[in-house]
Design a protein around this motif. Structure first.
Motif, PDB file in Angstrom:
ATOM      1  N   MET A 161     -13.358  -5.461  -1.331  1.00  0.00           N
ATOM      2  CA  MET A 161     -14.403  -5.188  -2.309  1.00  0.00           C
ATOM      3  C   MET A 161     -14.947  -3.766  -2.162  1.00  0.00           C
ATOM      4  O   MET A 161     -15.205  -3.086  -3.147  1.00  0.00           O
ATOM      5  CB  MET A 161     -15.542  -6.185  -2.145  1.00  0.00           C
ATOM      6  N   SER A 162     -15.104  -3.341  -0.910  1.00  0.00           N
ATOM      7  CA  SER A 162     -15.595  -1.982  -0.693  1.00  0.00           C
ATOM      8  C   SER A 162     -14.613  -0.984  -1.295  1.00  0.00           C
ATOM      9  O   SER A 162     -15.008   0.009  -1.898  1.00  0.00           O
ATOM     10  CB  SER A 162     -15.732  -1.683   0.798  1.00  0.00           C
ATOM     11  N   MET A 163     -13.322  -1.301  -1.130  1.00  0.00           N
ATOM     12  CA  MET A 163     -12.277  -0.438  -1.671  1.00  0.00           C
ATOM     13  C   MET A 163     -12.416  -0.333  -3.193  1.00  0.00           C
ATOM     14  O   MET A 163     -12.344   0.744  -3.767  1.00  0.00           O
ATOM     15  CB  MET A 163     -10.940  -1.103  -1.345  1.00  0.00           C
ATOM     16  N   ILE A 164     -12.626  -1.476  -3.841  1.00  0.00           N
ATOM     17  CA  ILE A 164     -12.766  -1.503  -5.301  1.00  0.00           C
ATOM     18  C   ILE A 164     -13.987  -0.687  -5.715  1.00  0.00           C
ATOM     19  O   ILE A 164     -13.940   0.141  -6.618  1.00  0.00           O
ATOM     20  CB  ILE A 164     -12.936  -2.954  -5.807  1.00  0.00           C
ATOM     21  N   ILE A 172      -4.942   1.964  -5.485  1.00  0.00           N
ATOM     22  CA  ILE A 172      -5.638   1.940  -4.186  1.00  0.00           C
ATOM     23  C   ILE A 172      -5.331   0.621  -3.471  1.00  0.00           C
ATOM     24  O   ILE A 172      -4.948   0.597  -2.315  1.00  0.00           O
ATOM     25  CB  ILE A 172      -7.168   2.089  -4.377  1.00  0.00           C
ATOM     26  N   VAL A 173      -5.503  -0.472  -4.210  1.00  0.00           N
ATOM     27  CA  VAL A 173      -5.340  -1.797  -3.615  1.00  0.00           C
ATOM     28  C   VAL A 173      -3.894  -2.023  -3.161  1.00  0.00           C
ATOM     29  O   VAL A 173      -3.647  -2.520  -2.067  1.00  0.00           O
ATOM     30  CB  VAL A 173      -5.763  -2.896  -4.624  1.00  0.00           C
ATOM     31  N   GLU A 174      -2.949  -1.637  -3.986  1.00  0.00           N
ATOM     32  CA  GLU A 174      -1.540  -1.893  -3.684  1.00  0.00           C
ATOM     33  C   GLU A 174      -1.127  -1.254  -2.365  1.00  0.00           C
ATOM     34  O   GLU A 174      -0.367  -1.827  -1.591  1.00  0.00           O
ATOM     35  CB  GLU A 174      -0.671  -1.374  -4.839  1.00  0.00           C
ATOM     36  N   LYS A 175      -1.656  -0.061  -2.130  1.00  0.00           N
ATOM     37  CA  LYS A 175      -1.309   0.653  -0.892  1.00  0.00           C
ATOM     38  C   LYS A 175      -1.933   0.003   0.328  1.00  0.00           C
ATOM     39  O   LYS A 175      -1.437   0.158   1.434  1.00  0.00           O
ATOM     40  CB  LYS A 175      -1.833   2.098  -0.979  1.00  0.00           C
ATOM     41  N   SER A 176      -3.051  -0.667   0.122  1.00  0.00           N
ATOM     42  CA  SER A 176      -3.840  -1.071   1.283  1.00  0.00           C
ATOM     43  C   SER A 176      -3.817  -2.535   1.658  1.00  0.00           C
ATOM     44  O   SER A 176      -4.241  -2.878   2.749  1.00  0.00           O
ATOM     45  CB  SER A 176      -5.294  -0.666   1.065  1.00  0.00           C
ATOM     46  N   VAL A 177      -3.391  -3.418   0.756  1.00  0.00           N
ATOM     47  CA  VAL A 177      -3.554  -4.828   1.126  1.00  0.00           C
ATOM     48  C   VAL A 177      -2.293  -5.463   1.687  1.00  0.00           C
ATOM     49  O   VAL A 177      -1.186  -4.996   1.483  1.00  0.00           O
ATOM     50  CB  VAL A 177      -4.064  -5.714  -0.051  1.00  0.00           C
ATOM     51  N   VAL A 186       0.019  -6.125  -6.580  1.00  0.00           N
ATOM     52  CA  VAL A 186       1.369  -6.691  -6.553  1.00  0.00           C
ATOM     53  C   VAL A 186       2.419  -5.581  -6.618  1.00  0.00           C
ATOM     54  O   VAL A 186       3.352  -5.557  -5.844  1.00  0.00           O
ATOM     55  CB  VAL A 186       1.589  -7.710  -7.694  1.00  0.00           C
ATOM     56  N   GLN A 187       2.253  -4.672  -7.550  1.00  0.00           N
ATOM     57  CA  GLN A 187       3.142  -3.503  -7.599  1.00  0.00           C
ATOM     58  C   GLN A 187       2.387  -2.262  -8.064  1.00  0.00           C
ATOM     59  O   GLN A 187       1.349  -2.368  -8.727  1.00  0.00           O
ATOM     60  CB  GLN A 187       4.385  -3.795  -8.439  1.00  0.00           C
ATOM     61  N   PRO A 188       2.880  -1.070  -7.708  1.00  0.00           N
ATOM     62  CA  PRO A 188       2.106   0.154  -7.945  1.00  0.00           C
ATOM     63  C   PRO A 188       1.963   0.575  -9.412  1.00  0.00           C
ATOM     64  O   PRO A 188       0.901   1.031  -9.809  1.00  0.00           O
ATOM     65  CB  PRO A 188       2.837   1.221  -7.136  1.00  0.00           C
ATOM     66  N   ASP A 189       3.029   0.432 -10.197  1.00  0.00           N
ATOM     67  CA  ASP A 189       2.937   0.912 -11.576  1.00  0.00           C
ATOM     68  C   ASP A 189       2.773  -0.228 -12.554  1.00  0.00           C
ATOM     69  O   ASP A 189       3.703  -0.975 -12.809  1.00  0.00           O
ATOM     70  CB  ASP A 189       4.178   1.730 -11.939  1.00  0.00           C
ATOM     71  N   VAL A 190       1.590  -0.350 -13.084  1.00  0.00           N
ATOM     72  CA  VAL A 190       1.333  -1.417 -14.046  1.00  0.00           C
ATOM     73  C   VAL A 190       0.679  -0.802 -15.269  1.00  0.00           C
ATOM     74  O   VAL A 190      -0.198   0.045 -15.159  1.00  0.00           O
ATOM     75  CB  VAL A 190       0.388  -2.494 -13.446  1.00  0.00           C
ATOM     76  N   ASP A 191       1.147  -1.217 -16.415  1.00  0.00           N
ATOM     77  CA  ASP A 191       0.551  -0.719 -17.644  1.00  0.00           C
ATOM     78  C   ASP A 191      -0.480  -1.741 -18.103  1.00  0.00           C
ATOM     79  O   ASP A 191      -0.136  -2.853 -18.481  1.00  0.00           O
ATOM     80  CB  ASP A 191       1.661  -0.553 -18.698  1.00  0.00           C
ATOM     81  N   TYR A 192      -1.736  -1.388 -17.997  1.00  0.00           N
ATOM     82  CA  TYR A 192      -2.781  -2.319 -18.407  1.00  0.00           C
ATOM     83  C   TYR A 192      -3.118  -2.138 -19.878  1.00  0.00           C
ATOM     84  O   TYR A 192      -3.372  -1.021 -20.327  1.00  0.00           O
ATOM     85  CB  TYR A 192      -4.033  -2.141 -17.542  1.00  0.00           C
ATOM     86  N   GLU A 193      -3.111  -3.245 -20.586  1.00  0.00           N
ATOM     87  CA  GLU A 193      -3.429  -3.199 -22.006  1.00  0.00           C
ATOM     88  C   GLU A 193      -4.947  -3.104 -22.168  1.00  0.00           C
ATOM     89  O   GLU A 193      -5.683  -3.776 -21.461  1.00  0.00           O
ATOM     90  CB  GLU A 193      -2.913  -4.491 -22.660  1.00  0.00           C
ATOM     91  N   GLU A 194      -5.384  -2.253 -23.099  1.00  0.00           N
ATOM     92  CA  GLU A 194      -6.825  -2.157 -23.346  1.00  0.00           C
ATOM     93  C   GLU A 194      -7.101  -2.589 -24.772  1.00  0.00           C
ATOM     94  O   GLU A 194      -6.393  -2.199 -25.696  1.00  0.00           O
ATOM     95  CB  GLU A 194      -7.307  -0.719 -23.124  1.00  0.00           C
ATOM     96  N   ARG A 195      -8.128  -3.397 -24.933  1.00  0.00           N
ATOM     97  CA  ARG A 195      -8.498  -3.840 -26.274  1.00  0.00           C
ATOM     98  C   ARG A 195      -9.989  -3.612 -26.476  1.00  0.00           C
ATOM     99  O   ARG A 195     -10.712  -3.336 -25.527  1.00  0.00           O
ATOM    100  CB  ARG A 195      -8.182  -5.323 -26.443  1.00  0.00           C
TER     101      ARG A 195
END
Lengths: 337, 113
Positions: A165-168, A192-197, A249-258
């Motif tokens: 949570m601190s990381m987030i 950040i999370v992918e590298k650290s968890v 889960v993986q480093p490159d994710v395309d997040y959809e924005e609406r």
């Protein structure tokens, strides 16, 4: 000190041998507590017994007395095991204290303040099922026009979850201005999370941003439960879902924005699975149940809506939460003051 | 709560049949079983969830970990027998996009075989 307890021990022993009643036995039992408090090892107890016995019965055969030397040797490892046990207890107490300090630091660190400005009424409730909360709510509010919220559900609890949570939080705090679009925020936090968890750890997160200038609510989701929007004009709900993989889960994710536009009386409901997947004795709750509770209290304040949903669902679970429970309401207020 | 994991090897495919509920109590057992093989290079794993009545986020964490470990060793994970509720879970979490997930076969399809 040993002489003093030795003397008392002898008296108690003598008394018991003379009278042999239950009460004296009980005194002996109570007396053993003092031995423990004074850290007298089991082998020393035998030694005290031997000395006392020699004084009570000076004529005991020597061979019997030798047997106590043997017994003392027999007890040595019990004594070591006991000391080991005591040192473990002390260590455990130290760790528990550190955890308590960590929990306090977490509380301070993760404190969040509901943005307060005209046009939007915000309410939320977050309750952990156990001591530390795996759900995390963080509000950001740069100026008087934009109110953002991050709602995360960290898989796993305790210290690892708290660190996550601190990381987030710091990931989000480092972002400013145009970078704070929901898809950008999730992208950065995911990296950040992918590298650290740890491999089996993950976080779901919903990020919403309300802009009072045009009453728009833009959002993106990293594998999180869809939010709901109540449309006052239609009197019903629509799901706000957006495609996106869990964080970590993986480093490159395309997040959809609406994005949606809010009218007066509309409200958005963001939740964690502790709300949507409430399990009662008869199974999972029907998804219509939450909507029907929301409909009943739709005219109330955002905080009161959140509290009502919490109280009703808590009652259904016999007042015992199985999972961390978080619900956030963003309600558009009347523009006229 | 009970959980059973059976491992069958069929034509070099490691087939895990999971029976029971996957929650915080049973997940460590499942994790241990899967961890025993996840380092095998180029493993073709198939996880059958058709007899899993309930799975919470702890269970999902086990599969995410397994997926990452197997993928790092150039293997492949296929999850089969996913019922409607679990399907929704894989959809919402976006895992459906990266993992190979197959819905439960309907009874009708069974009958025609």
């Amino acid at each position: 000190m040993p002489q003093e307890v030795g003397k008392q021990y002898k008296e108690l022993l003598q008394q018991y041998i003379d009278n042999r009643n239950e009460e004296d036995l009980y005194f002996g039992q109570q007396f053993s507590r003092q031995f423990i408090e004074k850290k007298i090892a089991p082998e020393d107890v035998i030694s005290i017994h031997k000395t006392a016995l020699a004084e009570v019965f000076p004529d005991l055969p020597e061979k019997v007395m030798y047997s106590f030397d043997f017994l003392i040797e027999m007890m040595i490892h019990y004594g070591l095991a006991l000391r080991e046990h005591q040192s473990l207890i002390r260590k455990q107490e130290e760790i528990q204290m550190e955890i308590n300090v960590a929990a306090k630091v977490q509380d301070t660190l993760l404190k969040t303040k509901i943005p307060d400005f005209e046009g939007i009424d915000i309410g939320f409730i977050t309750e952990p099922a156990k001591k530390m909360n795996g759900d995390y709510v963080y509000f950001l509010n740069d100026d008087n026009n934009v109110a953002s919220v991050a709602l995360a559900d960290v898989m796993g609890k305790g210290i690892p979850a708290a660190l996550c949570m601190s990381m987030i939080k710091f990931g989000m705090d480092s972002l400013q201005g145009e970078n704070t679009s929901p898809r950008n925020v999730l992208d950065i936090v995911n990296r950040i999370v992918e590298k650290s968890v740890d491999d089996s750890m993950f976080i779901s997160m919903f990020y919403g941003k309300y802009d009072a200038r045009d009453s728009s609510f833009s959002y993106a989701s990293a594998g999180h439960e869809p939010a709901l929007i109540y449309r006052a004009s239609e009197g019903g709900f629509t799901e706000l879902d957006a495609k996106g993989l869990l964080l970590g889960v993986q480093p490159d994710v395309d997040y959809e924005e609406r994005s949606v536009m809010l009218e007066v009386g509309d409200f958005i409901v963001m939740m964690t699975d502790g709300v949507t997947e409430v399990r009662t004795e008869t199974g999972f709750i029907d998804e219509g149940l939450i909507k029907s509770i929301l409909l009943e209290v739709k005219e109330e304040s955002a905080q009161s809506i959140a509290d009502t949903v919490y109280n009703r669902l808590l009652e259904l679970q016999n007042f015992h939460l199985r999972d961390d429970f978080t619900i956030i309401i963003f309600k558009k207020e009347n523009d006229l003051v | 709560m009970n959980l059973q994991v059976e491992l069958l090897e069929e034509n070099s495919v490691q087939r895990f049949k999971i029976v029971g509920e996957i929650d915080a109590f049973t997940a460590p057992k499942l994790k241990e079983k899967l961890a025993a093989v996840e380092k095998v290079v180029g493993m073709q794993a198939e996880v059958d969830l058709s007899e899993v009545g309930y799975m919470d986020s702890t269970g999902l964490g086990v599969f995410v970990g397994f997926y990452k470990a197997v993928k790092a060793n150039e293997g492949h994970v296929k999850i089969i027998g996913v019922n409607k509720r679990l399907k929704r879970l894989f959809e919402i979490t976006g895992l459906e996009q990266v993992m190979d997930i197959v819905m439960e076969e309907s009874r009708d399809a069974d009958a025609t075989v």
